[in-house]
Design a protein around this motif. Structure first.
Motif: not given
Length: 148
Positions: A24-26, A57-62, A85-90
């Motif tokens: 569903g998220l492609g 949340g979408f990055i985590f889901m991927l 998860v560690t987010f480093l850049q958008p």
């Protein structure tokens, strides 16, 4: 290709058949092998947050989906027991994000899998670590059915 590669692809196909969230998220499965998976996703307008960037949340889901395909590639049903998860850049609208999952350790019923999410320029957007736990059953016999 080896028998282990064939098994990993068969497990991915069985899981994908019931994975409505990823479909569903492609998300797209780019590659899968024993203990590894590469999935991609293009950031759509409806995936952006108030800052105009991809919602975490979408990055985590991927990353979580890549983790799932990697740790279920051995035909032993595995679920997440802990993820971080560690987010480093958008991620940005229109970016094609690619999550590369590699199983680092599989011992007994536990596993550790690292996932790197990169943008189209190859920059690291996020680093994800998932701890898996095997549960009863196999992926192929169960057809990816929900854990009981």
């Amino acid at each position: 290709m080896t028998a282990a590669d064939d098994l990993a692809r068969a497990c991915a196909a069985a899981l994908w058949a019931g994975d409505r969230a990823s479909q569903g998220l492609g998300l797209r499965i780019e590659r899968v092998g024993p203990g590894e998976a590469v999935l991609s996703m293009t950031v759509r307008d409806d995936m952006t947050n108030g800052h105009g960037t991809c919602h975490g949340g979408f990055i985590f889901m991927l990353a979580d989906s890549a983790f799932a395909f990697a740790c279920n590639s051995h035909d032993q049903r595995a679920v997440a027991q802990h993820c971080s998860v560690t987010f480093l850049q958008p991620g940005r609208r229109g970016d094609r994000l690619v999550a590369t999952a590699v199983e680092r350790v599989r011992e007994g019923r536990s596993g550790i899998c690292d996932v790197t999410v990169r943008d189209g320029e190859g920059r690291v957007v996020a680093e994800f670590r998932g701890l898996s736990r095997t549960v009863a059953g196999t992926v192929l016999a169960e057809g990816g059915a929900e854990a009981r």
